[in-house]
Design a protein around this motif. Sequence first.
Motif, short mmCIF file in Angstrom:
data_model
loop_
_atom_site.label_atom_id
_atom_site.label_comp_id
_atom_site.label_asym_id
_atom_site.label_seq_id
_atom_site.Cartn_x
_atom_site.Cartn_y
_atom_site.Cartn_z
N TYR A 1 37.63 33.96 36.81
CA TYR A 1 37.65 35.33 36.32
C TYR A 1 38.98 35.61 35.67
O TYR A 1 40.02 35.13 36.12
CB TYR A 1 37.40 36.33 37.44
CG TYR A 1 36.07 36.19 38.14
CD1 TYR A 1 34.93 36.77 37.60
CD2 TYR A 1 35.96 35.48 39.33
CE1 TYR A 1 33.70 36.63 38.23
CE2 TYR A 1 34.74 35.34 39.96
CZ TYR A 1 33.61 35.92 39.42
OH TYR A 1 32.41 35.79 40.05
N GLU B 1 41.44 38.86 33.80
CA GLU B 1 41.66 40.25 33.46
C GLU B 1 41.39 40.42 31.96
O GLU B 1 41.66 39.52 31.16
CB GLU B 1 43.09 40.66 33.81
CG GLU B 1 43.36 42.16 33.80
CD GLU B 1 43.76 42.66 32.44
OE1 GLU B 1 43.41 43.81 32.12
OE2 GLU B 1 44.43 41.91 31.70
N ASP B 2 40.86 41.58 31.58
CA ASP B 2 40.39 41.78 30.21
C ASP B 2 41.46 41.50 29.15
O ASP B 2 41.16 40.92 28.10
CB ASP B 2 39.86 43.20 30.03
CG ASP B 2 38.55 43.44 30.73
OD1 ASP B 2 38.17 44.61 30.89
OD2 ASP B 2 37.88 42.45 31.11
N ASP C 1 33.15 39.82 49.24
CA ASP C 1 32.33 40.11 48.08
C ASP C 1 33.13 39.79 46.83
O ASP C 1 34.35 39.62 46.89
CB ASP C 1 31.83 41.55 48.09
CG ASP C 1 32.93 42.57 48.22
OD1 ASP C 1 33.03 43.22 49.27
OD2 ASP C 1 33.71 42.73 47.25
N ALA C 2 32.45 39.75 45.71
CA ALA C 2 33.07 39.28 44.47
C ALA C 2 34.28 40.08 44.05
O ALA C 2 35.27 39.51 43.58
CB ALA C 2 32.02 39.27 43.35
N LYS C 3 34.24 41.40 44.20
CA LYS C 3 35.33 42.24 43.72
C LYS C 3 36.63 42.03 44.47
O LYS C 3 37.69 42.39 43.98
CB LYS C 3 34.94 43.72 43.75
CG LYS C 3 34.76 44.31 45.12
CD LYS C 3 34.45 45.80 45.00
CE LYS C 3 34.31 46.46 46.37
NZ LYS C 3 33.11 45.94 47.08
N ARG C 4 36.59 41.42 45.63
CA ARG C 4 37.80 41.21 46.42
C ARG C 4 38.75 40.21 45.78
O ARG C 4 39.93 40.18 46.12
CB ARG C 4 37.45 40.80 47.84
CG ARG C 4 36.75 41.90 48.63
CD ARG C 4 36.55 41.54 50.09
NE ARG C 4 37.82 41.46 50.80
CZ ARG C 4 37.93 41.26 52.11
NH1 ARG C 4 36.84 41.12 52.84
NH2 ARG C 4 39.12 41.19 52.66
N PHE D 1 39.97 40.36 42.99
CA PHE D 1 40.88 41.09 42.10
C PHE D 1 41.96 41.86 42.85
O PHE D 1 42.84 42.44 42.21
CB PHE D 1 40.09 42.06 41.22
CG PHE D 1 38.94 41.43 40.49
CD1 PHE D 1 39.16 40.49 39.50
CD2 PHE D 1 37.63 41.78 40.79
CE1 PHE D 1 38.11 39.89 38.81
CE2 PHE D 1 36.57 41.19 40.13
CZ PHE D 1 36.81 40.25 39.13
N SER D 2 41.91 41.88 44.16
CA SER D 2 42.80 42.70 44.97
C SER D 2 43.93 41.88 45.58
O SER D 2 43.71 40.80 46.13
CB SER D 2 42.02 43.39 46.08
OG SER D 2 42.88 44.10 46.95
N THR E 1 43.65 40.72 49.31
CA THR E 1 42.78 39.60 49.66
C THR E 1 43.57 38.31 49.90
O THR E 1 43.14 37.44 50.65
CB THR E 1 41.74 39.37 48.55
OG1 THR E 1 40.96 40.56 48.39
CG2 THR E 1 40.81 38.21 48.88
#
Length: 129
Positions: A59, A61-62, A106-109, A111-112, A115
């Motif tokens: 993944y 970042e944009d 979960d997937a969104k973790r 990005f933190s 984590t």
Amino acid sequence: QVQLVESGGGLVQAGGSLRLSCAASGQAFTGYTMAWFRQAPGKERQFVATISWSGGSIYYEDSVRGRFTISRGTAKNTVWLQMTSLKPEDTAVYYCAAAPFSRLGDAKRVFSTSTYDSWGQGTQVTVSP
């Protein structure tokens, strides 16, 4: 604990390239997801890119997608961030981080910052106009 050491930062002009590396070691390193974060002066630490142990999940970042590439070696103890088409807004201290599978609920973790339980010392990247 997992030990992480970043290197490869430096000063480069806009449009140039740099490759950062992160060397990892530790008793429980196997299975860890690796990530790069960055922090500019006066700003919060920001997610840049992450790669799973197998390399099958990546993944970005944009703002860096299409310009940066994260990868890891066959031995899985080294992760790289190849940065191209660098912009002045990429200027920051770049940090390598690691998280065991058990912390990825979960997937969104991914990005933190919370984590990740292992962090390198950071390497400075400065992009001049």
